[in-house]
Design an enzyme around this catalytic site. Structure first.
Site, short mmCIF file in Angstrom:
data_model
loop_
_atom_site.label_atom_id
_atom_site.label_comp_id
_atom_site.label_asym_id
_atom_site.label_seq_id
_atom_site.Cartn_x
_atom_site.Cartn_y
_atom_site.Cartn_z
N ASP A 41 15.88 -0.27 -13.07
CA ASP A 41 15.22 0.53 -14.13
C ASP A 41 16.24 1.43 -14.53
O ASP A 41 15.72 2.18 -15.28
CB ASP A 41 13.82 1.17 -13.62
CG ASP A 41 12.90 0.32 -13.59
OD1 ASP A 41 13.17 -0.89 -13.76
OD2 ASP A 41 11.77 0.67 -13.11
N ARG B 108 11.66 4.48 -4.81
CA ARG B 108 10.94 3.21 -5.25
C ARG B 108 11.53 2.52 -5.92
O ARG B 108 11.42 1.28 -6.55
CB ARG B 108 9.38 3.91 -5.86
CG ARG B 108 9.77 4.77 -7.14
CD ARG B 108 8.54 5.40 -7.60
NE ARG B 108 8.85 6.53 -8.48
CZ ARG B 108 9.18 7.44 -8.28
NH1 ARG B 108 8.86 8.21 -6.97
NH2 ARG B 108 9.37 8.58 -9.26
N ASN B 109 12.34 3.17 -6.88
CA ASN B 109 13.33 2.48 -7.81
C ASN B 109 14.77 1.98 -7.22
O ASN B 109 15.74 1.52 -7.89
CB ASN B 109 13.69 3.16 -9.18
CG ASN B 109 12.64 3.30 -9.89
OD1 ASN B 109 11.59 2.49 -9.99
ND2 ASN B 109 12.20 4.59 -10.60
N ASP C 266 14.97 8.77 -13.46
CA ASP C 266 13.80 8.47 -12.61
C ASP C 266 14.35 7.76 -11.19
O ASP C 266 13.90 6.71 -10.75
CB ASP C 266 12.77 7.13 -13.12
CG ASP C 266 11.51 7.37 -12.48
OD1 ASP C 266 11.14 8.18 -11.55
OD2 ASP C 266 10.66 6.43 -12.66
#
Length: 442
Positions: free
Chosen positions: A328, A314-315, A310
């Site tokens: 994450d 945003r991460n 992912d």
């Protein structure tokens, strides 16, 4: 003296110090201590001793880093949960009739509900646990978001029960994850953790700002029982990793659910950072530095044979000194289940992962190419004005995004190399890092 250990980090003592000098800590081999800060006295830290609750000096040579936690399928956050057993089987498990001995089972009569079975005055009392609107309750007045929360409450407060919950009856074959976390030094003391304002909201719970022994931290609250179990398993991976471009895990707290305590990245995620500042504040060389930070972190994960799944702006989180770090990275496996394709971030996911569930470092490279496009477009959403369905179909047929506005051709060429149909033709993160370093030098 090197700054090997960070403020707030827990360590394990390597020896005994049963006759401490003035201002020093006394401890035994294997005790857990938390570093508060380094001292002017060369070779010493100021530390907190968890067993005694005292603070004092400890020699840097007397402590070692925490080992990675070893949690497997036998370890459970809920050793008292016995699953789909009958009432008669529950009574057999609680045969000693010890006051306050308890377990929880799934309800056979009412699917979706649970039953709390507890010993009182030589008998086993069965309490139905209602599950309604995402909440659990015995009396329909006192509500809980998960079973862990409920058990902790009735351990302290008798409430509607005939007795407080005194002792869990573990399911045969299970081990306590809490004991393993404590032994390895990853279980933090909730009394030393201060909860602050909410700074984010994720799929599985809130993210809070807080502090641990005075060090600013981010606290991720995992609310769901099943998700907490999955996240705990993935936390095992996180304790094995240490890199300057990965968000650092400080430890775990078990209190009304599961909390992951991470280093605080004060400037938030990279999408919001770029959108809120724009071209006038963030210069091209800074965009290149963010890209290099991320490539370095991903190269480390690639060497460890770990797949993020992912990778997106945003991460990526930004520190106080404007360094980009990947978040994450240990949790993605539990977030992206192959049977639930709707949860896949389609605009960032490689074609082979979407079509055949084939995730690898090279599928992460595809996502990195999309991430580079996000960075050099100052936080724009990829494939602008295109629906998710159109993206999946057109990419499969060979469509690729145009270069972001004012993006150097050499950088767009790098992005396109990440979007090769054949995963084997995509560069490794080592190659990407080397190319970014050359571009930066040039």
């Amino acid at each position: 003296m090197s700054d090997k250990y960070l403020a707030g980090m827990q360590c394990i003592t390597k020896c005994d110090n049963t006759k401490p000098k003035p201002r020093e800590l006394g401890f035994l081999k294997g005790d857990v201590v938390t570093i508060i800060n380094k001292c002017q006295d060369r070779g010493f830290y100021r530390a907190y001793h968890h067993a005694s609750g005292l603070e004092g000096l400890i020699s840097a040579s007397a402590v070692r880093e925490r080992p990675p936690i070893k949690v497997d399928q036998r370890h459970s956050l809920m050793p008292w949960f016995h699953g789909p057993i009958s009432g008669e089987q529950a009574v057999q498990q609680l045969h000693s009739k010890e006051e306050g001995l308890f377990l929880i089972r799934e309800s056979g009569r009412h699917p979706g509900d649970y039953v709390l079975c507890v010993c009182h005055n030589g008998k086993v009392i069965h309490y139905r646990i209602f599950y309604q609107d995402g909440q659990l309750s015995i009396d329909l007045k006192q509500n809980f978001s998960n079973l862990i929360d409920m058990i902790e409450y009735y351990t302290v407060t008798q409430g509607v029960l005939a007795t407080k919950l005194m002792k869990p009856k573990p399911k045969q074959g299970t081990k306590s994850a809490e004991e393993e976390l404590a032994k390895a030094g990853w279980l933090l003391n909730v009394q030393l953790l201060t909860f602050g304002e909410k700074i984010g909201e994720g799929e599985f719970g809130d993210v809070l700002k807080g502090s641990y022994m005075g060090q600013p931290v981010a606290i991720k609250n995992i609310k769901c029982d099943v998700t907490a179990k999955n996240f705990l398993a993935e936390t095992t991976t996180m304790t094995q990793l240490k890199h300057k471009n990965l968000v650092n895990l400080l430890g775990v707290v078990l209190n009304n659910g599961l909390y992951l305590v991470m280093e605080l990245m004060s400037k938030g995620n990279l999408v919001n950072y770029l959108r809120s500042r724009g071209r006038s504040s963030v210069l091209p060389w800074q965009l290149l530095q963010f890209s290099l930070n991320i490539a370095q972190g991903m190269e480390y994960l690639e060497e460890k044979r770990l797949v993020h799944r992912d990778l997106a702006a945003r991460n990526i989180l930004v520190s106080e000194n404007d360094e980009a770090k990947i978040s994450d990275f240990g949790l993605s496996k539990s977030k992206l289940l192959p049977e639930d394709v709707t949860k896949l971030p389609i605009k960032w996911t490689a074609p082979e992962a979407l079509q055949h569930n084939k995730f690898s470092s090279r599928s992460d490279v595809w996502s990195f190419g999309i991430l580079l496009w996000e960075i050099f477009s100052y936080g724009r959403t990829p494939y602008p004005k295109m629906s998710v369905r159109d993206v999946a179909e057109k990419v499969q047929n060979g469509y690729r995004m145009d270069a972001p506005e004012n993006c150097q051709p050499v950088l767009y060429t790098l992005m396109k190399s990440c979007w090769e149909d054949d995963p084997g033709k995509r560069p490794s993160f080592k190659k990407l890092r080397e190319k970014l370093e050359k571009i930066k030098t040039a």
